[in-house]
Design a protein around this motif. Sequence first.
Motif, PDB file in Angstrom:
ATOM      1  N   ALA A 122      -8.033  16.602 -52.032  1.00 59.28           N
ATOM      2  CA  ALA A 122      -7.749  15.911 -50.764  1.00 59.28           C
ATOM      3  C   ALA A 122      -7.435  16.924 -49.667  1.00 59.28           C
ATOM      4  CB  ALA A 122      -6.589  14.939 -50.948  1.00 59.28           C
ATOM      5  N   GLY A 123      -6.747  18.010 -50.008  1.00 61.54           N
ATOM      6  CA  GLY A 123      -6.445  19.051 -49.029  1.00 61.54           C
ATOM      7  C   GLY A 123      -7.702  19.703 -48.486  1.00 61.54           C
ATOM      8  N   VAL A 124      -8.699  19.889 -49.351  1.00 62.41           N
ATOM      9  CA  VAL A 124      -9.981  20.446 -48.888  1.00 62.41           C
ATOM     10  C   VAL A 124     -10.607  19.494 -47.871  1.00 62.41           C
ATOM     11  CG1 VAL A 124     -12.332  21.057 -49.581  1.00 62.41           C
ATOM     12  CG2 VAL A 124     -10.398  21.801 -50.972  1.00 62.41           C
ATOM     13  N   PHE A 125     -10.640  18.208 -48.197  1.00 64.90           N
ATOM     14  CA  PHE A 125     -11.230  17.236 -47.265  1.00 64.90           C
ATOM     15  C   PHE A 125     -10.414  17.124 -45.976  1.00 64.90           C
ATOM     16  CE2 PHE A 125     -13.352  15.549 -51.137  1.00 64.90           C
ATOM     17  CZ  PHE A 125     -14.661  15.713 -50.684  1.00 64.90           C
ATOM     18  N   ILE A 126      -9.107  17.174 -46.082  1.00 63.69           N
ATOM     19  CA  ILE A 126      -8.266  17.109 -44.872  1.00 63.69           C
ATOM     20  C   ILE A 126      -8.478  18.355 -44.015  1.00 63.69           C
ATOM     21  CG2 ILE A 126      -5.880  17.135 -44.045  1.00 63.69           C
ATOM     22  CD1 ILE A 126      -5.221  15.303 -46.468  1.00 63.69           C
ATOM     23  N   GLY A 127      -8.585  19.526 -44.649  1.00 65.86           N
ATOM     24  CA  GLY A 127      -8.876  20.749 -43.903  1.00 65.86           C
ATOM     25  C   GLY A 127     -10.209  20.675 -43.192  1.00 65.86           C
ATOM     26  N   MET A 128     -11.215  20.108 -43.866  1.00 67.65           N
ATOM     27  CA  MET A 128     -12.526  19.921 -43.241  1.00 67.65           C
ATOM     28  C   MET A 128     -12.423  18.960 -42.067  1.00 67.65           C
ATOM     29  SD  MET A 128     -14.898  19.586 -46.640  1.00 67.65           S
ATOM     30  CE  MET A 128     -16.523  19.836 -45.937  1.00 67.65           C
ATOM     31  N   PHE A 129     -11.728  17.860 -42.277  1.00 64.58           N
ATOM     32  CA  PHE A 129     -11.588  16.829 -41.242  1.00 64.58           C
ATOM     33  C   PHE A 129     -10.857  17.375 -40.014  1.00 64.58           C
ATOM     34  CE2 PHE A 129      -9.139  13.354 -39.332  1.00 64.58           C
ATOM     35  CZ  PHE A 129     -10.176  12.492 -38.993  1.00 64.58           C
ATOM     36  N   LEU A 130      -9.746  18.055 -40.231  1.00 69.11           N
ATOM     37  CA  LEU A 130      -8.970  18.583 -39.107  1.00 69.11           C
ATOM     38  C   LEU A 130      -9.745  19.641 -38.340  1.00 69.11           C
ATOM     39  CD1 LEU A 130      -5.387  18.781 -40.639  1.00 69.11           C
ATOM     40  CD2 LEU A 130      -6.267  17.120 -38.988  1.00 69.11           C
ATOM     41  N   TYR A 131     -10.421  20.530 -39.044  1.00 64.41           N
ATOM     42  CA  TYR A 131     -11.232  21.536 -38.360  1.00 64.41           C
ATOM     43  C   TYR A 131     -12.319  20.863 -37.531  1.00 64.41           C
ATOM     44  CZ  TYR A 131     -14.506  25.251 -37.414  1.00 64.41           C
ATOM     45  OH  TYR A 131     -15.347  26.125 -36.771  1.00 64.41           O
ATOM     46  N   ASP A 132     -12.964  19.851 -38.123  1.00 65.16           N
ATOM     47  CA  ASP A 132     -14.044  19.154 -37.409  1.00 65.16           C
ATOM     48  C   ASP A 132     -13.520  18.477 -36.149  1.00 65.16           C
ATOM     49  OD1 ASP A 132     -16.782  18.210 -37.204  1.00 65.16           O
ATOM     50  OD2 ASP A 132     -15.974  16.229 -37.677  1.00 65.16           O
ATOM     51  N   LYS A 133     -12.388  17.802 -36.244  1.00 69.82           N
ATOM     52  CA  LYS A 133     -11.852  17.066 -35.097  1.00 69.82           C
ATOM     53  C   LYS A 133     -11.241  17.977 -34.035  1.00 69.82           C
ATOM     54  CE  LYS A 133     -12.829  13.001 -36.532  1.00 69.82           C
ATOM     55  NZ  LYS A 133     -13.900  12.256 -35.917  1.00 69.82           N
ATOM     56  N   ILE A 134     -10.588  19.063 -34.455  1.00 63.13           N
ATOM     57  CA  ILE A 134      -9.853  19.893 -33.505  1.00 63.13           C
ATOM     58  C   ILE A 134     -10.727  20.981 -32.885  1.00 63.13           C
ATOM     59  CG2 ILE A 134      -7.940  21.530 -33.272  1.00 63.13           C
ATOM     60  CD1 ILE A 134      -6.499  19.899 -35.471  1.00 63.13           C
ATOM     61  N   ILE A 135     -11.538  21.651 -33.681  1.00 53.19           N
ATOM     62  CA  ILE A 135     -12.261  22.827 -33.189  1.00 53.19           C
ATOM     63  C   ILE A 135     -13.760  22.585 -33.077  1.00 53.19           C
ATOM     64  CG2 ILE A 135     -12.828  25.239 -33.697  1.00 53.19           C
ATOM     65  CD1 ILE A 135     -10.085  25.389 -35.113  1.00 53.19           C
ATOM     66  N   SER A 136     -14.358  22.097 -34.123  1.00 51.93           N
ATOM     67  CA  SER A 136     -15.806  22.065 -34.246  1.00 51.93           C
ATOM     68  C   SER A 136     -16.498  21.264 -33.150  1.00 51.93           C
ATOM     69  CB  SER A 136     -16.194  21.507 -35.613  1.00 51.93           C
ATOM     70  OG  SER A 136     -17.586  21.482 -35.756  1.00 51.93           O
ATOM     71  N   ARG A 137     -16.013  20.086 -32.873  1.00 52.88           N
ATOM     72  CA  ARG A 137     -16.689  19.229 -31.887  1.00 52.88           C
ATOM     73  C   ARG A 137     -16.754  19.873 -30.515  1.00 52.88           C
ATOM     74  NH1 ARG A 137     -17.077  13.464 -33.568  1.00 52.88           N
ATOM     75  NH2 ARG A 137     -16.561  13.577 -35.770  1.00 52.88           N
ATOM     76  N   HIS A 138     -15.683  20.492 -30.096  1.00 53.76           N
ATOM     77  CA  HIS A 138     -15.656  21.132 -28.780  1.00 53.76           C
ATOM     78  C   HIS A 138     -16.553  22.371 -28.757  1.00 53.76           C
ATOM     79  CE1 HIS A 138     -12.477  18.381 -27.814  1.00 53.76           C
ATOM     80  NE2 HIS A 138     -11.777  18.810 -28.846  1.00 53.76           N
ATOM     81  N   PHE A 139     -16.535  23.116 -29.838  1.00 55.40           N
ATOM     82  CA  PHE A 139     -17.351  24.319 -29.946  1.00 55.40           C
ATOM     83  C   PHE A 139     -18.835  23.963 -29.911  1.00 55.40           C
ATOM     84  CE2 PHE A 139     -19.348  27.538 -32.811  1.00 55.40           C
ATOM     85  CZ  PHE A 139     -19.246  28.601 -31.955  1.00 55.40           C
ATOM     86  N   LEU A 140     -19.233  22.929 -30.636  1.00 54.58           N
ATOM     87  CA  LEU A 140     -20.646  22.539 -30.665  1.00 54.58           C
ATOM     88  C   LEU A 140     -21.102  21.971 -29.333  1.00 54.58           C
ATOM     89  CD1 LEU A 140     -20.966  21.092 -34.260  1.00 54.58           C
ATOM     90  CD2 LEU A 140     -21.843  23.241 -33.388  1.00 54.58           C
ATOM     91  N   LYS A 141     -20.235  21.243 -28.627  1.00 57.04           N
ATOM     92  CA  LYS A 141     -20.591  20.766 -27.290  1.00 57.04           C
ATOM     93  C   LYS A 141     -20.858  21.949 -26.367  1.00 57.04           C
ATOM     94  CE  LYS A 141     -18.130  16.381 -27.223  1.00 57.04           C
ATOM     95  NZ  LYS A 141     -17.010  15.621 -26.623  1.00 57.04           N
ATOM     96  N   LEU A 142     -20.009  22.947 -26.446  1.00 54.68           N
ATOM     97  CA  LEU A 142     -20.188  24.146 -25.635  1.00 54.68           C
ATOM     98  C   LEU A 142     -21.510  24.838 -25.968  1.00 54.68           C
ATOM     99  CD1 LEU A 142     -18.814  26.143 -23.614  1.00 54.68           C
ATOM    100  CD2 LEU A 142     -17.971  27.337 -25.637  1.00 54.68           C
TER     101      LEU A 142
END
Length: 120
Positions: free
Chosen positions: A76-96
């Motif tokens: 679950a920690g692996v999935f939560i780490g993936m989820f948090l990274y995706d929501k906090i960092i990844s989406r903004h980085f990919l938009k840029l």
Amino acid sequence: MSVHIVYEVKLLLYSFLTGAGLMITYDLLRIFRIFIPHSYVFIGIEDMIYWVYAALVTFSLLYEQNDGGLRGYAVAGVFIGMFLYDKIISRHFLKLLKHFRKYLKIKMDSCNQRKKRRQR
């Protein structure tokens, strides 16, 4: 604190970091797809290879840190780490990156038009 509790907290932290690392890897795959378009078949193959890789990395985490024992909170920690990274960092980085790609395409198109004008 108990040695066992410290061990469990470290395992949870490693699982968060493993999830974030897996999403960084997937972001690299996304960047590759942004700049080099693929067909759906190749996207499916790349995704299948990525998820096999993710399973092996998660298994490796459990094997090295927990002697191969399956801990639900670690997975679950692996999935939560993936989820948090995706929501906090990844989406903004990919938009840029997508905006940067559009900018590059506009610049390349204008350079090509200038070359065509000069050739005439």
